[in-house]
Motif scaffolding. Structure first.
Motif, PDB file in Angstrom:
ATOM      1  N   VAL A  13     -10.096   6.170   0.445  1.00 28.38           N
ATOM      2  CA  VAL A  13      -9.423   5.013   0.208  1.00 28.38           C
ATOM      3  C   VAL A  13      -9.304   3.261  -1.024  1.00 28.38           C
ATOM      4  O   VAL A  13      -8.147   3.193  -1.354  1.00 28.38           O
ATOM      5  N   GLY A  14     -10.633   3.429  -0.747  1.00 28.81           N
ATOM      6  CA  GLY A  14     -11.047   2.210  -1.543  1.00 28.81           C
ATOM      7  C   GLY A  14     -10.703   1.070  -1.074  1.00 28.81           C
ATOM      8  O   GLY A  14     -10.948  -0.323  -2.096  1.00 28.81           O
ATOM      9  N   SER A  15     -10.108   0.721   0.429  1.00 27.45           N
ATOM     10  CA  SER A  15     -10.034  -0.493   0.970  1.00 27.45           C
ATOM     11  C   SER A  15      -9.904  -0.250   2.257  1.00 27.45           C
ATOM     12  O   SER A  15      -9.974   1.044   2.881  1.00 27.45           O
ATOM     13  N   GLN A  16      -9.690  -1.554   3.344  1.00 30.98           N
ATOM     14  CA  GLN A  16      -9.757  -1.430   4.610  1.00 30.98           C
ATOM     15  C   GLN A  16      -8.141  -0.920   5.389  1.00 30.98           C
ATOM     16  O   GLN A  16      -8.022  -1.494   6.005  1.00 30.98           O
ATOM     17  N   ASP A  17      -7.505  -0.794   4.357  1.00 32.25           N
ATOM     18  CA  ASP A  17      -5.931  -1.179   4.206  1.00 32.25           C
ATOM     19  C   ASP A  17      -5.251   0.326   4.659  1.00 32.25           C
ATOM     20  O   ASP A  17      -4.259   0.490   3.820  1.00 32.25           O
ATOM     21  N   TYR A  18      -5.262   0.104   5.567  1.00 29.88           N
ATOM     22  CA  TYR A  18      -4.868   2.089   6.227  1.00 29.88           C
ATOM     23  C   TYR A  18      -4.888   1.863   7.801  1.00 29.88           C
ATOM     24  O   TYR A  18      -5.598   1.238   8.228  1.00 29.88           O
ATOM     25  N   ALA A  19      -3.673   2.456   8.250  1.00 28.54           N
ATOM     26  CA  ALA A  19      -3.940   2.011  10.237  1.00 28.54           C
ATOM     27  C   ALA A  19      -4.917   2.989  10.394  1.00 28.54           C
ATOM     28  O   ALA A  19      -4.784   3.948  10.022  1.00 28.54           O
ATOM     29  N   ARG A  20      -5.293   2.495  11.899  1.00 30.71           N
ATOM     30  CA  ARG A  20      -5.973   3.420  12.254  1.00 30.71           C
ATOM     31  C   ARG A  20      -5.980   3.470  13.851  1.00 30.71           C
ATOM     32  O   ARG A  20      -5.649   2.324  14.740  1.00 30.71           O
ATOM     33  N   LEU A  21      -6.461   4.070  14.323  1.00 33.03           N
ATOM     34  CA  LEU A  21      -6.604   4.328  16.115  1.00 33.03           C
ATOM     35  C   LEU A  21      -7.507   4.124  16.707  1.00 33.03           C
ATOM     36  O   LEU A  21      -8.497   4.474  16.526  1.00 33.03           O
TER      37      LEU A  21
END
Length: 78
Positions: free
Chosen positions: A6-14
C-alpha cells in the motif's frame, strides 16, 4: 507486507488483542509471544471469538470500519 504494497499505514486493520496471562511474568520481546503458536488456552479463547469475528466482519463490510469499531471494541461491548 500490506504496508509495503500500500505504501503507507493508512488502511483499516482487524486486530485481536493478545498477551500473556500475567504480563509481569513475561520475559523477552512481546513479538516472540505474539508470533509463537497458540497454546491450548489461547486456541480456545480465539475459537470462542469466532462468532463475534464473523459478526464484526459482516458489520465492517456492510457499515464500514468505523461502525464496526464502535460496535465491537472492548469498551463498547459487555
Amino acid at each position: 507486507s500490506i504496508e509495503g504494497a500500500v505504501g503507507s499505514q493508512d488502511y483499516a486493520r482487524l486486530r485481536v488483542g493478545v498477551g500473556p496471562d500475567n504480563p509481569e511474568s513475561r520475559r523477552g520481546d512481546l513479538a516472540d509471544y505474539v508470533l509463537s503458536e497458540f497454546g491450548k488456552r489461547d486456541t480456545k479463547a480465539v475459537e470462542a471469538l469466532m462468532p463475534s469475528v464473523a459478526e464484526l466482519t459482516e458489520c465492517w463490510l456492510k457499515e464500514g470500519a468505523e461502525a464496526a469499531m464502535n460496535k465491537f471494541n472492548k469498551s463498547g461491548r459487555p
